[in-house]
Scaffold this motif. Structure first.
Motif, PDB file in Angstrom:
ATOM      1  N   GLY A 108       0.828  -1.686   0.117  1.00  0.00           N
ATOM      2  CA  GLY A 108       0.093  -0.123  -0.405  1.00  0.00           C
ATOM      3  C   GLY A 108       0.398   1.159  -0.211  1.00  0.00           C
ATOM      4  N   LEU A 109       2.293   1.319   0.239  1.00  0.00           N
ATOM      5  CA  LEU A 109       3.085   2.491   0.898  1.00  0.00           C
ATOM      6  C   LEU A 109       3.077   3.063  -0.613  1.00  0.00           C
ATOM      7  CD1 LEU A 109       5.558   1.616   3.414  1.00  0.00           C
ATOM      8  CD2 LEU A 109       3.408   2.861   3.892  1.00  0.00           C
ATOM      9  N   ILE A 110       3.643   2.007  -1.440  1.00  0.00           N
ATOM     10  CA  ILE A 110       3.440   3.847  -3.144  1.00  0.00           C
ATOM     11  C   ILE A 110       2.462   3.524  -3.608  1.00  0.00           C
ATOM     12  CG2 ILE A 110       6.501   2.138  -3.061  1.00  0.00           C
ATOM     13  CD1 ILE A 110       4.675   0.013  -5.744  1.00  0.00           C
ATOM     14  N   GLY A 111       1.663   3.199  -3.119  1.00  0.00           N
ATOM     15  CA  GLY A 111      -0.310   3.866  -4.005  1.00  0.00           C
ATOM     16  C   GLY A 111      -0.599   3.725  -4.648  1.00  0.00           C
ATOM     17  N   VAL A 112      -0.012   1.939  -4.813  1.00  0.00           N
ATOM     18  CA  VAL A 112      -0.286   1.461  -5.685  1.00  0.00           C
ATOM     19  C   VAL A 112      -2.089   0.583  -5.221  1.00  0.00           C
ATOM     20  CG1 VAL A 112       0.126  -0.873  -4.843  1.00  0.00           C
ATOM     21  CG2 VAL A 112      -0.535  -0.986  -7.471  1.00  0.00           C
ATOM     22  N   THR A 113      -2.374   1.024  -3.982  1.00  0.00           N
ATOM     23  CA  THR A 113      -3.096  -0.101  -3.761  1.00  0.00           C
ATOM     24  C   THR A 113      -4.513   1.159  -4.063  1.00  0.00           C
ATOM     25  OG1 THR A 113      -1.952  -1.486  -2.344  1.00  0.00           O
ATOM     26  CG2 THR A 113      -4.473  -1.596  -2.311  1.00  0.00           C
ATOM     27  N   GLY A 149       3.982   8.534  -1.093  1.00  0.00           N
ATOM     28  CA  GLY A 149       3.254   7.597  -1.300  1.00  0.00           C
ATOM     29  C   GLY A 149       1.720   7.464  -0.129  1.00  0.00           C
ATOM     30  N   ILE A 150       2.570   7.949   1.637  1.00  0.00           N
ATOM     31  CA  ILE A 150       1.678   8.147   1.670  1.00  0.00           C
ATOM     32  C   ILE A 150       0.647   9.422   1.953  1.00  0.00           C
ATOM     33  CG2 ILE A 150       1.104   9.107   4.245  1.00  0.00           C
ATOM     34  CD1 ILE A 150       3.951   8.093   5.540  1.00  0.00           C
ATOM     35  N   ALA A 151       1.023  10.906   1.128  1.00  0.00           N
ATOM     36  CA  ALA A 151       0.593  12.478   0.409  1.00  0.00           C
ATOM     37  C   ALA A 151      -0.739  11.381  -0.696  1.00  0.00           C
ATOM     38  CB  ALA A 151       1.438  13.021   0.624  1.00  0.00           C
ATOM     39  N   LEU A 152       0.409  10.535  -1.169  1.00  0.00           N
ATOM     40  CA  LEU A 152      -0.827  10.081  -2.302  1.00  0.00           C
ATOM     41  C   LEU A 152      -1.805   9.237  -1.980  1.00  0.00           C
ATOM     42  CD1 LEU A 152       0.509  10.180  -5.689  1.00  0.00           C
ATOM     43  CD2 LEU A 152      -1.163  11.703  -4.566  1.00  0.00           C
ATOM     44  N   ASN A 153      -2.143   8.800  -0.846  1.00  0.00           N
ATOM     45  CA  ASN A 153      -2.935   7.714  -0.196  1.00  0.00           C
ATOM     46  C   ASN A 153      -3.618   8.615   0.692  1.00  0.00           C
ATOM     47  OD1 ASN A 153      -1.857   4.934  -0.994  1.00  0.00           O
ATOM     48  ND2 ASN A 153      -0.601   4.679   0.678  1.00  0.00           N
ATOM     49  N   ALA A 154      -3.247   9.501   0.946  1.00  0.00           N
ATOM     50  CA  ALA A 154      -4.918  10.449   1.139  1.00  0.00           C
ATOM     51  C   ALA A 154      -5.352  11.285   0.641  1.00  0.00           C
ATOM     52  CB  ALA A 154      -3.295  11.577   2.777  1.00  0.00           C
ATOM     53  N   ALA A 155      -4.573  11.977  -0.590  1.00  0.00           N
ATOM     54  CA  ALA A 155      -5.505  12.197  -1.622  1.00  0.00           C
ATOM     55  C   ALA A 155      -6.564  11.366  -2.446  1.00  0.00           C
ATOM     56  CB  ALA A 155      -4.406  13.230  -2.371  1.00  0.00           C
ATOM     57  N   ALA A 156      -6.035  10.030  -2.379  1.00  0.00           N
ATOM     58  CA  ALA A 156      -6.978   8.738  -2.946  1.00  0.00           C
ATOM     59  C   ALA A 156      -8.369   8.874  -2.527  1.00  0.00           C
ATOM     60  CB  ALA A 156      -6.114   7.612  -3.670  1.00  0.00           C
ATOM     61  N   GLY A 157      -7.808   8.700  -0.928  1.00  0.00           N
ATOM     62  CA  GLY A 157      -8.402   8.535  -0.034  1.00  0.00           C
ATOM     63  C   GLY A 157     -10.007   9.245   0.194  1.00  0.00           C
ATOM     64  N   ALA A 158      -8.693  10.531  -0.250  1.00  0.00           N
ATOM     65  CA  ALA A 158     -10.220  11.860  -0.178  1.00  0.00           C
ATOM     66  C   ALA A 158     -10.848  11.561  -1.599  1.00  0.00           C
ATOM     67  CB  ALA A 158      -9.597  12.970   0.583  1.00  0.00           C
ATOM     68  N   LEU A 159     -10.875  11.535  -2.596  1.00  0.00           N
ATOM     69  CA  LEU A 159     -11.260  11.436  -3.540  1.00  0.00           C
ATOM     70  C   LEU A 159     -11.743  10.172  -3.602  1.00  0.00           C
ATOM     71  CD1 LEU A 159      -8.827  12.183  -6.516  1.00  0.00           C
ATOM     72  CD2 LEU A 159     -10.495  13.666  -5.625  1.00  0.00           C
ATOM     73  N   ILE A 160     -11.746   8.862  -3.006  1.00  0.00           N
ATOM     74  CA  ILE A 160     -12.350   8.191  -3.248  1.00  0.00           C
ATOM     75  C   ILE A 160     -14.242   8.689  -2.094  1.00  0.00           C
ATOM     76  CG2 ILE A 160     -12.985   5.434  -2.293  1.00  0.00           C
ATOM     77  CD1 ILE A 160     -10.429   5.331  -2.968  1.00  0.00           C
ATOM     78  N   GLY A 161     -13.582   9.098  -0.957  1.00  0.00           N
ATOM     79  CA  GLY A 161     -14.729   9.655  -0.166  1.00  0.00           C
ATOM     80  C   GLY A 161     -15.390  10.588  -0.780  1.00  0.00           C
ATOM     81  N   ARG A 195      14.472   1.580  -9.717  1.00  0.00           N
ATOM     82  CA  ARG A 195      13.758   1.503 -10.301  1.00  0.00           C
ATOM     83  C   ARG A 195      12.253   0.445 -11.136  1.00  0.00           C
ATOM     84  NH1 ARG A 195      16.412   5.212 -13.493  1.00  0.00           N
ATOM     85  NH2 ARG A 195      17.352   3.799 -14.685  1.00  0.00           N
ATOM     86  N   GLN A 196      13.339  -0.739 -11.007  1.00  0.00           N
ATOM     87  CA  GLN A 196      13.001  -1.473 -11.491  1.00  0.00           C
ATOM     88  C   GLN A 196      12.134  -2.571  -9.994  1.00  0.00           C
ATOM     89  OE1 GLN A 196      15.514  -4.937 -12.155  1.00  0.00           O
ATOM     90  NE2 GLN A 196      16.384  -4.358 -13.109  1.00  0.00           N
ATOM     91  N   ALA A 197      12.514  -2.925  -9.396  1.00  0.00           N
ATOM     92  CA  ALA A 197      11.740  -2.564  -8.168  1.00  0.00           C
ATOM     93  C   ALA A 197      10.533  -2.263  -7.779  1.00  0.00           C
ATOM     94  CB  ALA A 197      12.852  -2.633  -6.646  1.00  0.00           C
ATOM     95  N   VAL A 198      10.590  -0.710  -7.215  1.00  0.00           N
ATOM     96  CA  VAL A 198       8.923  -0.715  -7.720  1.00  0.00           C
ATOM     97  C   VAL A 198       8.178  -0.503  -8.057  1.00  0.00           C
ATOM     98  CG1 VAL A 198       7.903   1.928  -7.753  1.00  0.00           C
ATOM     99  CG2 VAL A 198       9.974   1.464  -6.371  1.00  0.00           C
ATOM    100  N   ALA A 199       8.893  -0.609 -10.281  1.00  0.00           N
ATOM    101  CA  ALA A 199       8.113  -1.217 -10.790  1.00  0.00           C
ATOM    102  C   ALA A 199       7.163  -1.902 -11.013  1.00  0.00           C
ATOM    103  CB  ALA A 199       8.467  -0.445 -12.002  1.00  0.00           C
ATOM    104  N   LEU A 200       8.243  -3.467 -10.967  1.00  0.00           N
ATOM    105  CA  LEU A 200       7.742  -4.318 -10.689  1.00  0.00           C
ATOM    106  C   LEU A 200       6.667  -4.620 -10.193  1.00  0.00           C
ATOM    107  CD1 LEU A 200      11.075  -6.530 -11.823  1.00  0.00           C
ATOM    108  CD2 LEU A 200       8.811  -6.345 -13.320  1.00  0.00           C
ATOM    109  N   SER A 201       6.628  -3.423  -9.067  1.00  0.00           N
ATOM    110  CA  SER A 201       5.982  -3.927  -7.971  1.00  0.00           C
ATOM    111  C   SER A 201       4.609  -3.537  -7.352  1.00  0.00           C
ATOM    112  CB  SER A 201       5.963  -3.444  -6.326  1.00  0.00           C
ATOM    113  OG  SER A 201       7.389  -4.273  -5.632  1.00  0.00           O
ATOM    114  N   ALA A 202       4.328  -2.381  -8.464  1.00  0.00           N
ATOM    115  CA  ALA A 202       3.758  -1.729  -8.571  1.00  0.00           C
ATOM    116  C   ALA A 202       2.750  -2.716 -10.020  1.00  0.00           C
ATOM    117  CB  ALA A 202       3.462  -0.143  -9.542  1.00  0.00           C
ATOM    118  N   LEU A 203       3.700  -3.468 -10.737  1.00  0.00           N
ATOM    119  CA  LEU A 203       2.927  -4.241 -11.383  1.00  0.00           C
ATOM    120  C   LEU A 203       1.605  -5.274 -11.173  1.00  0.00           C
ATOM    121  CD1 LEU A 203       2.907  -3.889 -14.244  1.00  0.00           C
ATOM    122  CD2 LEU A 203       4.649  -5.686 -14.734  1.00  0.00           C
ATOM    123  N   ALA A 204       2.921  -5.586 -10.241  1.00  0.00           N
ATOM    124  CA  ALA A 204       2.064  -7.064  -9.335  1.00  0.00           C
ATOM    125  C   ALA A 204       1.202  -7.347  -8.762  1.00  0.00           C
ATOM    126  CB  ALA A 204       3.462  -7.591  -8.247  1.00  0.00           C
TER     127      ALA A 204
END
Lengths: 340, 264
Positions: free
Chosen positions: A94-99, A158-170, A243-252
């Motif tokens: 969840g930390l990198i904002g993908v969820t 990631g924390i900031a964007l999680n909050a923003a996404a949460g607000a938009l979902i709200g 870059r690889q670690a984050v991109a592949l995690s986001a993909l997964a």
């Protein structure tokens, strides 16, 4: 004395045990349900291809347990990689904002595209996937300066964007009808109920690429345990690796969330269990957490289907019910260690 | 051909000159100690030499080839770096931390018994074998230092950079680390070691490099560098010179504890 040390044997036997656990969990979960098929009969049923049991297995149970295993594997593996990347055992996909990005994508689709009907089966996962990747990309851009990415800044972005996404979902929820709300809630909690072979086929390309790519990161993640400078001294090309670690995690995670919604805690718990079981060496942790995450997910889904039968719980409820206390226990343990 | 050559090396960060005009050549089998007050640029120099930072001026050559033409893995197979950082993100055992030194060698092949023999030998060299099975985070600072030193030895480098390897060590282990540097140099390694202890440097290093405010103040044999008047100019403290029984120079700061007024 030339022999492999005991720790290597411990790692290898843990991997072997988990390699046996997964097929056992798959057989168990494929057999148990409203229509009971004894797990040990499954090979025979498959060979004879005759009765109703065969139809239940092939068209209902197998897609479902395989989806559960695939989603669990992807979440656990990306969790293990991200914990290593952030050098923090409490990190989570969840930390990198993908969820939350995927959740936002799904919410936008459910609320703003009314009456999608048949389109929903394909368009909803796609929107979730795209939402997840875009959010991660944004997090990455926010955290990079001059071609370098500060891991701490990445975490904060990631924390900031999680909050923003949460607000938009709200915001979207406040405009949603009751039916949209139910659909959104069910999606947020996650579940493998809609599994078909088509679902699996749709997630196979990105899922397999992510799995293959992430499993190769064990060596650089081990080097990173000492810190970024030390990892470079041990021969890791840092920026491409991050870059690889984050991109592949986001993909997964994007693939997993698109296929099954937000199934919580597997990405956090599976790597931890493996560390408790065998140790922290990422070369073993990555395959180990993958196998363990797959088994946990399959078993959690089994509980979700059977606990309140004939009704069904969202699998996310089961994983969170079991995962949250485990996480709290980890926090307390961590607190004790820090205090010491 | 020299193992390592630095020419006119300088580094500027955010408009501040951290290092300027440093040049020397290091031969295989030589121990070079880098000295200087806090903030003199010792660690910056080490980061430039190890390829971690790109110099703003000048250049570094490793085995006759410019440093920037090496890939990270190629460098890791030639040189090892011991930084001052002692922090491990996960509960790795001391043995596993030392084994991390083998990683560059395992890029293209699986680990084998020889890698473990190498690791064990490195741990034995730094007297860290007795606590190898324990979790690294539970070790004392000095024990951690010895495990880290074992890790860079397990990397089997031709060139070793050590940033204050004697930190946290008791006098006996300080001497043993420096004696180990000597033995390694005797085996053909080049060693660049940052130290604060002038006398330890004078006893064990072939040459000393003295830095002050980012500039190279002196480079030479211990007896040439450890001069009281020069040390006073650099450290802002008067020094006296004596002789160690080995014949090497021995310097001491001429400071005195303030007499404490006794109350009543």
């Amino acid at each position: 004395m030339i022999a492999l040390p005991r720790s290597v044997l411990r790692y290898r036997s843990a991997l072997l045990a988990l390699g046996l656990l997964l097929p056992a969990a798959l057989l168990l979960a494929a057999g148990i349900g409203a229509y009971y098929i004894p797990p040990w009969e499954i090979p025979r049923v498959l060979l004879e291809k005759a009765d109703q049991a065969y139809a239940v297995l092939v068209s209902i149970r197998f897609p479902r347990v395989v989806l559960a295993a695939a989603v669990g594997a992807l979440l656990a593996l990306s969790g293990a990689v991200l914990q290593g990347l952030f050098r923090n055992p409490l990190a989570d996909p969840g930390l990198i904002g993908v969820t939350s990005g995927a959740g936002l994508g799904a919410a936008i689709f459910i609320v703003l595209v009314p009456g999608a009907g048949a389109l929903q089966v394909f368009a909803l996962p796609l929107m979730a996937f795209v939402g997840g990747l875009l959010t991660t990309l944004l997090v990455w851009r926010l955290a990079s300066s001059g071609g370098r990415v500060q891991v701490l800044t990445l975490l904060l972005a990631g924390i900031a964007l999680n909050a923003a996404a949460g607000a938009l979902i709200g915001l979207l929820i406040s405009r949603a009808t009751d039916e949209q709300l139910r659909s959104l809630t069910f999606w947020t909690l996650g579940g493998y109920g809609g599994a078909t072979w088509t679902t699996l086929l749709a997630m196979a390309p990105t899922g397999l690429v992510a799995l293959w790519g992430l499993l190769r990161l064990g060596r650089p993640l081990n080097a990173l345990v000492l810190g970024e400078r030390e990892a470079f001294h041990l021969g890791v090309n840092l920026e491409p690796f991050k870059r690889q670690a984050v991109a592949l995690s986001a993909l997964a995670v994007g693939t997993a969330v698109a296929a099954a919604g937000g199934v919580g805690f597997i990405g956090l718990v599976a790597p931890h269990l493996f560390r408790l079981l065998a140790g922290p060496d990422h070369r073993y942790l990555l395959p180990g957490a993958t196998l363990l995450g797959a088994s946990l997910s399959v078993l959690a889904d089994l509980v979700a289907r059977t606990a309140v039968a004939p009704a069904e719980l969202p699998v996310g409820v089961v994983t969170s019910l079991l995962g949250a206390p485990f996480f709290i226990w980890l926090l307390l343990r961590h607190k004790r260690e820090v205090a010491r | 051909m020299s193992l390592l050559v630095a020419e006119g090396l300088g580094y500027t960060a955010a408009g501040r000159v951290l290092l300027e005009g440093v040049g020397f050549a290091l031969e295989a089998g030589e121990v070079l100690a880098v000295l200087g007050p806090n903030g003199a640029g010792k660690t910056t120099l080490l980061r430039l030499l190890s390829g971690e930072l790109r110099p703003s001026q000048g250049r570094v050559e490793l085995l006759g080839r410019p440093l920037e033409r090496y890939g990270a893995l190629e460098l890791a197979l030639l040189r090892a770096v011991l930084t001052q950082r002692r922090e491990v993100g996960f509960p790795f055992s001391a043995y596993e931390v030392a084994f991390l030194g083998r990683l560059p060698h395992l890029e293209r092949r699986a680990e084998g018994p020889l890698d473990h023999a190498q690791t064990e030998q490195a741990l034995a060299h730094t007297q860290a074998l007795p606590f190898a099975p324990r979790p690294y985070p539970s070790l004392s600072g000095g024990e951690q230092s010895r495990v880290d030193l074992a890790r860079v030895l397990a990397q089997e480098p031709k060139l070793l950079f050590l940033d204050e390897p004697t930190n946290h060590l008791d006098p006996r282990h300080q001497v043993e680390v420096m004696a180990l540097c000597r033995r390694l140099a005797g085996g053909g390694l080049g060693v660049v070691v940052v130290l604060h202890d002038l006398n330890l440097a004078g006893l064990f290093a072939d040459r000393l490099l003295l830095l002050h405010e980012g500039r190279m103040v002196a480079l030479g044999r211990p007896a040439e560098v450890l001069r009281p008047e020069r040390l006073e100019a650099v450290y802002g403290l008067p020094f006296a010179l004596a002789q160690h029984p080995s014949g090497r120079p021995w310097v001491m700061p001429l400071a005195q504890a303030e007499p404490t007024p006794v109350a009543g």
